[in-house]
Design a protein around this motif. Structure first.
Motif, PDB file in Angstrom:
ATOM      1  N   ARG A 347       0.876  -1.280  -0.014  1.00  0.00           N
ATOM      2  CA  ARG A 347       0.071   0.107   0.009  1.00  0.00           C
ATOM      3  C   ARG A 347       1.010   1.226  -0.124  1.00  0.00           C
ATOM      4  NH1 ARG A 347      -5.155  -1.139   0.492  1.00  0.00           N
ATOM      5  NH2 ARG A 347      -5.812  -3.181   1.465  1.00  0.00           N
ATOM      6  N   LEU A 348       2.190   1.199   0.089  1.00  0.00           N
ATOM      7  CA  LEU A 348       3.052   2.393   0.113  1.00  0.00           C
ATOM      8  C   LEU A 348       3.165   2.905  -1.069  1.00  0.00           C
ATOM      9  CD1 LEU A 348       5.982   1.456   2.514  1.00  0.00           C
ATOM     10  CD2 LEU A 348       4.328   3.214   2.993  1.00  0.00           C
ATOM     11  N   GLN A 349       2.952   4.395  -1.356  1.00  0.00           N
ATOM     12  CA  GLN A 349       2.877   4.864  -2.377  1.00  0.00           C
ATOM     13  C   GLN A 349       4.498   5.089  -2.921  1.00  0.00           C
ATOM     14  OE1 GLN A 349       0.296   5.111  -4.462  1.00  0.00           O
ATOM     15  NE2 GLN A 349      -0.684   3.768  -2.669  1.00  0.00           N
ATOM     16  N   LYS A 350       4.776   4.894  -4.108  1.00  0.00           N
ATOM     17  CA  LYS A 350       6.075   4.928  -4.892  1.00  0.00           C
ATOM     18  C   LYS A 350       6.109   5.519  -5.900  1.00  0.00           C
ATOM     19  CE  LYS A 350       8.332   2.080  -1.749  1.00  0.00           C
ATOM     20  NZ  LYS A 350       9.298   2.419  -1.133  1.00  0.00           N
ATOM     21  N   LEU A 351       7.295   6.219  -6.412  1.00  0.00           N
ATOM     22  CA  LEU A 351       7.401   6.986  -7.424  1.00  0.00           C
ATOM     23  C   LEU A 351       8.242   6.121  -8.588  1.00  0.00           C
ATOM     24  CD1 LEU A 351       8.631  10.336  -6.153  1.00  0.00           C
ATOM     25  CD2 LEU A 351       6.331   9.843  -6.868  1.00  0.00           C
ATOM     26  N   ASP A 352       8.336   4.981  -8.385  1.00  0.00           N
ATOM     27  CA  ASP A 352       8.926   3.978  -9.298  1.00  0.00           C
ATOM     28  C   ASP A 352       7.832   3.436 -10.374  1.00  0.00           C
ATOM     29  OD1 ASP A 352       7.494   1.974  -7.992  1.00  0.00           O
ATOM     30  OD2 ASP A 352       9.025   1.269  -6.889  1.00  0.00           O
ATOM     31  N   ALA A 353       8.005   2.287 -11.160  1.00  0.00           N
ATOM     32  CA  ALA A 353       7.120   1.961 -12.401  1.00  0.00           C
ATOM     33  C   ALA A 353       5.884   1.288 -11.454  1.00  0.00           C
ATOM     34  CB  ALA A 353       8.033   0.720 -12.803  1.00  0.00           C
ATOM     35  N   THR A 354       5.903   0.989 -10.337  1.00  0.00           N
ATOM     36  CA  THR A 354       4.865   0.279  -9.682  1.00  0.00           C
ATOM     37  C   THR A 354       3.653   1.281  -9.145  1.00  0.00           C
ATOM     38  OG1 THR A 354       5.653   0.371  -7.185  1.00  0.00           O
ATOM     39  CG2 THR A 354       6.223  -1.530  -8.734  1.00  0.00           C
ATOM     40  N   SER A 355       3.993   2.548  -9.428  1.00  0.00           N
ATOM     41  CA  SER A 355       3.393   3.661  -8.672  1.00  0.00           C
ATOM     42  C   SER A 355       1.755   3.526  -9.014  1.00  0.00           C
ATOM     43  CB  SER A 355       3.919   5.155  -8.977  1.00  0.00           C
ATOM     44  OG  SER A 355       3.667   5.416 -10.461  1.00  0.00           O
ATOM     45  N   VAL A 356       1.190   3.624 -10.387  1.00  0.00           N
ATOM     46  CA  VAL A 356       0.055   3.557 -10.865  1.00  0.00           C
ATOM     47  C   VAL A 356      -0.751   2.162 -10.361  1.00  0.00           C
ATOM     48  CG1 VAL A 356      -1.571   3.378 -12.795  1.00  0.00           C
ATOM     49  CG2 VAL A 356       0.625   5.007 -12.731  1.00  0.00           C
ATOM     50  N   PHE A 357      -0.003   1.070 -10.406  1.00  0.00           N
ATOM     51  CA  PHE A 357      -0.512  -0.093  -9.996  1.00  0.00           C
ATOM     52  C   PHE A 357      -0.782  -0.240  -8.270  1.00  0.00           C
ATOM     53  CE2 PHE A 357       0.597  -4.171  -7.727  1.00  0.00           C
ATOM     54  CZ  PHE A 357      -0.541  -4.905  -8.267  1.00  0.00           C
ATOM     55  N   ARG A 358      -0.096   0.590  -7.541  1.00  0.00           N
ATOM     56  CA  ARG A 358      -0.185   0.705  -6.017  1.00  0.00           C
ATOM     57  C   ARG A 358      -1.350   1.555  -5.778  1.00  0.00           C
ATOM     58  NH1 ARG A 358       4.499  -0.541  -2.493  1.00  0.00           N
ATOM     59  NH2 ARG A 358       6.398  -1.029  -3.881  1.00  0.00           N
ATOM     60  N   LYS A 359      -1.680   2.362  -6.644  1.00  0.00           N
ATOM     61  CA  LYS A 359      -2.908   3.541  -6.235  1.00  0.00           C
ATOM     62  C   LYS A 359      -4.232   3.013  -6.282  1.00  0.00           C
ATOM     63  CE  LYS A 359      -0.396   7.702  -8.014  1.00  0.00           C
ATOM     64  NZ  LYS A 359      -0.483   8.778  -9.000  1.00  0.00           N
ATOM     65  N   ASN A 360      -4.394   2.006  -7.079  1.00  0.00           N
ATOM     66  CA  ASN A 360      -5.747   1.514  -7.092  1.00  0.00           C
ATOM     67  C   ASN A 360      -6.006   0.205  -6.385  1.00  0.00           C
ATOM     68  OD1 ASN A 360      -6.841   3.889  -8.314  1.00  0.00           O
ATOM     69  ND2 ASN A 360      -5.820   3.047 -10.146  1.00  0.00           N
ATOM     70  N   LEU A 361      -5.142  -0.198  -5.656  1.00  0.00           N
ATOM     71  CA  LEU A 361      -5.040  -1.634  -5.075  1.00  0.00           C
ATOM     72  C   LEU A 361      -6.342  -2.046  -4.257  1.00  0.00           C
ATOM     73  CD1 LEU A 361      -1.353  -2.591  -4.187  1.00  0.00           C
ATOM     74  CD2 LEU A 361      -2.601  -3.108  -6.229  1.00  0.00           C
ATOM     75  N   LYS A 362      -6.869  -3.461  -4.627  1.00  0.00           N
ATOM     76  CA  LYS A 362      -7.814  -3.880  -3.778  1.00  0.00           C
ATOM     77  C   LYS A 362      -7.358  -5.259  -3.434  1.00  0.00           C
ATOM     78  CE  LYS A 362     -11.353  -1.963  -6.756  1.00  0.00           C
ATOM     79  NZ  LYS A 362     -12.452  -2.198  -7.760  1.00  0.00           N
ATOM     80  N   ILE A 363      -6.758  -5.428  -2.127  1.00  0.00           N
ATOM     81  CA  ILE A 363      -6.049  -6.526  -1.362  1.00  0.00           C
ATOM     82  C   ILE A 363      -7.046  -7.372  -0.635  1.00  0.00           C
ATOM     83  CG2 ILE A 363      -4.094  -7.331  -0.135  1.00  0.00           C
ATOM     84  CD1 ILE A 363      -3.008  -4.435  -0.702  1.00  0.00           C
ATOM     85  N   THR A 364      -6.954  -8.601  -1.078  1.00  0.00           N
ATOM     86  CA  THR A 364      -7.781  -9.498  -0.261  1.00  0.00           C
ATOM     87  C   THR A 364      -6.804 -10.491   0.242  1.00  0.00           C
ATOM     88  OG1 THR A 364      -9.729  -9.183  -1.696  1.00  0.00           O
ATOM     89  CG2 THR A 364      -9.528 -11.295  -0.314  1.00  0.00           C
ATOM     90  N   HIS A 365      -6.795 -10.736   1.583  1.00  0.00           N
ATOM     91  CA  HIS A 365      -5.892 -11.994   2.048  1.00  0.00           C
ATOM     92  C   HIS A 365      -6.803 -13.056   2.209  1.00  0.00           C
ATOM     93  CE1 HIS A 365      -3.695 -13.427   5.901  1.00  0.00           C
ATOM     94  NE2 HIS A 365      -3.481 -14.357   4.933  1.00  0.00           N
ATOM     95  N   LEU A 366      -6.320 -14.153   1.634  1.00  0.00           N
ATOM     96  CA  LEU A 366      -7.162 -15.129   1.416  1.00  0.00           C
ATOM     97  C   LEU A 366      -7.093 -15.932   2.838  1.00  0.00           C
ATOM     98  CD1 LEU A 366      -6.885 -16.440  -2.122  1.00  0.00           C
ATOM     99  CD2 LEU A 366      -8.822 -15.313  -0.997  1.00  0.00           C
ATOM    100  N   ASP A 367      -7.429 -15.556   3.998  1.00  0.00           N
ATOM    101  CA  ASP A 367      -7.215 -16.125   5.393  1.00  0.00           C
ATOM    102  C   ASP A 367      -8.302 -17.065   5.802  1.00  0.00           C
ATOM    103  OD1 ASP A 367      -9.103 -14.441   5.876  1.00  0.00           O
ATOM    104  OD2 ASP A 367      -7.855 -13.028   7.190  1.00  0.00           O
ATOM    105  N   LEU A 368      -8.185 -17.788   6.988  1.00  0.00           N
ATOM    106  CA  LEU A 368      -9.249 -18.523   7.451  1.00  0.00           C
ATOM    107  C   LEU A 368     -10.572 -18.008   7.559  1.00  0.00           C
ATOM    108  CD1 LEU A 368      -6.996 -20.512   9.837  1.00  0.00           C
ATOM    109  CD2 LEU A 368      -7.632 -21.396   7.573  1.00  0.00           C
ATOM    110  N   ASP A 369     -10.600 -16.903   8.053  1.00  0.00           N
ATOM    111  CA  ASP A 369     -11.872 -16.161   8.155  1.00  0.00           C
ATOM    112  C   ASP A 369     -12.676 -16.125   6.689  1.00  0.00           C
ATOM    113  OD1 ASP A 369     -11.575 -15.643  10.622  1.00  0.00           O
ATOM    114  OD2 ASP A 369     -10.773 -13.674  10.437  1.00  0.00           O
ATOM    115  N   LYS A 370     -11.869 -16.033   5.724  1.00  0.00           N
ATOM    116  CA  LYS A 370     -12.510 -15.627   4.164  1.00  0.00           C
ATOM    117  C   LYS A 370     -12.970 -17.104   3.990  1.00  0.00           C
ATOM    118  CE  LYS A 370     -11.272 -11.499   3.286  1.00  0.00           C
ATOM    119  NZ  LYS A 370     -10.637 -10.962   4.431  1.00  0.00           N
ATOM    120  N   MET A 371     -12.348 -18.204   4.508  1.00  0.00           N
ATOM    121  CA  MET A 371     -12.780 -19.381   3.957  1.00  0.00           C
ATOM    122  C   MET A 371     -13.489 -20.431   4.903  1.00  0.00           C
ATOM    123  SD  MET A 371      -9.243 -20.556   1.713  1.00  0.00           S
ATOM    124  CE  MET A 371      -8.013 -19.984   3.018  1.00  0.00           C
ATOM    125  N   ASN A 372     -13.848 -19.997   6.122  1.00  0.00           N
ATOM    126  CA  ASN A 372     -14.404 -20.766   7.185  1.00  0.00           C
ATOM    127  C   ASN A 372     -15.715 -21.424   6.527  1.00  0.00           C
ATOM    128  OD1 ASN A 372     -16.099 -18.606   7.574  1.00  0.00           O
ATOM    129  ND2 ASN A 372     -15.510 -18.137   9.251  1.00  0.00           N
TER     130      ASN A 372
END
Length: 400
Positions: A347-372
């Motif tokens: 989620r950290l914003q960077k000025l490198d080639a990943t900058s645009v990708f990072r701005k609109n991220l929708k992150i889902t951790h597939l943890d046990l709560d998601k799969m119970n």
């Protein structure tokens, strides 16, 4: 003790997750129209050394794999489930994470002026042809070892531009397919088969081998993704795998050397402490239980780790897509004590080639709560998301 179950709607199988920091095994009951049920789980840990050595990693894996099998075949039969039942296991299902495999995706496009039929023989020929090409590519490398193909799957297909779940028996003028091929070193795989036979007396035909990128892709596509485009980020002890999925097709998987043990080693080096103390410090940091002085030191170390990680991450994204034209949905699999750390890194914003990708991220951790809601745990042991994902994948395999 063991046999292959025929003519039954219930099967018991061993599911084994072979990672690069842990080997996890489970005894799982599969029944038609029901959730997989865990009745025994064991998790074995690799030792964390100051320097990652491939020979030691392989040696640790072999010994832990056998230890896991022994416990599955002894303690695994002590559960109340087995009361008045024959102690029988149908399959040994093994999933390999990096670095134990190589994989390749290939898009096929066939067109003809006249209609042709999609038959099992037709698909079989396509797969075998691509397997031959892959084997020749591997043989052409200098000092290359002998490999065994463990997966050759058509993960997506279209007829005349339309996606079909089952194309067998259809006629078409155009056929598109996405293939996923993976290989494991033949010598390495033979050791796995020998261990299984020695401890369970089951032969090769009872062993199903898959790779984790295909496992997590299949389960994510079937249960969690509302979009056909997403990125999978599998963070293990030693390695992170990034898999790009577009139009429900695995486009590419790239790996870079970063995971929980990467963090542990950096803490160990910076504080001049053992790996065991560094790992304990990491757990206290994640739990927010460090005193103010130590918190300041570890936070500074984390900042340094993030800077190095970002270099690896940028390089990996550029390899996935030189224009970094990537989906915004990212699904993470990771140990619970590092998932939040790597999510914060992302989620950290960077000025490198990943900058645009990072701005609109929708992150889902597939943890046990998601799969119970997809499994039952009657083992009395804690599960991790990796073994649950593997078991959900194999439920689909068994149902076929």
């Amino acid at each position: 003790m063991f046999s292959f179950l025929n003519n039954s709607d219930e099967e018991v199988a061993f599911s084994i997750d072979v990672g690069n920091g842990t080997v996890t095994g489970a005894v799982v009951v599969y029944k038609k129209e029901q959730k997989p049920k865990f009745i025994f789980v064991v998790k074995k840990y690799f030792s964390t050394s100051e320097i990652l050595e491939s020979k030691k990693l392989s040696s640790d894996m072999s010994s832990l794999f056998e230890e896991t099998l022994v416990l599955l075949t002894t303690k695994g039969f002590e559960h109340r489930y087995w009361k008045n039942k024959s102690k029988k296991v149908s399959k040994i299902m093994i999933s390999f994470s990096s670095p134990w495999f190589l994989s390749k995706t290939k898009n096929i496009h066939i067109t003809n002026d006249k209609e042709f039929s999609i038959t099992e023989a037709f698909l079989h020929d396509i797969l075998n042809n691509e397997v031959t090409i892959l084997k020749n590519e591997l043989k052409s490398g200098e000092g290359s070892e002998d490999y065994e193909v463990v997966e050759k799957s058509i993960v997506h297909s279209k007829i005349n531009g339309y996606v079909l779940d089952d194309s067998i028996g259809k006629t078409t003028k155009t056929f598109d397919a996405s293939l996923y091929l993976s290989v494991v070193g033949k010598e390495f795989l033979n050791k796995i088969h020998d261990s299984v036979h020695k401890i369970t007396h089951l032969g090769e035909k009872h062993i199903i081998v898959n790779t984790f990128p295909l496992v997590v892709f299949t389960v994510t596509r079937d249960h969690f993704s509302i979009s056909p485009d997403f990125v999978l980020m599998d963070i293990t002890s030693e390695i992170t795998d990034l898999t790009l999925v577009k139009d429900d097709i695995i486009e590419k998987t790239v790996s870079f050397p970063s995971g929980k043990n990467f963090i542990v080693r950096q803490i160990s080096k910076a504080l001049n402490v053992s790996a065991e103390i560094a790992e304990s410090t990491l757990k206290l940091f994640v739990a927010k239980k460090l005193d103010e002085n130590m918190l300041s030191k570890v936070s500074e170390i984390m900042s340094s780790i993030e800077k190095e990680w970002s270099i690896y991450f940028e390089s990996a994204l550029l390899e996935l897509s030189p224009e970094v034209n990537l989906p915004s949905s990212v699904f993470i699999t990771s140990d619970f004590d590092t998932a939040d750390i790597y999510t914060d890194f992302l989620r950290l914003q960077k000025l490198d080639a990943t900058s645009v990708f990072r701005k609109n991220l929708k992150i889902t951790h597939l943890d046990l709560d998601k799969m119970n809601s997809f499994y039952e745990n009657e083992s009395g042991f804690s599960l991790d998301e990796f073994i649950v994902l593997i078991s959900l994948f194999y439920k689909k395999v068994i149902a076929k």
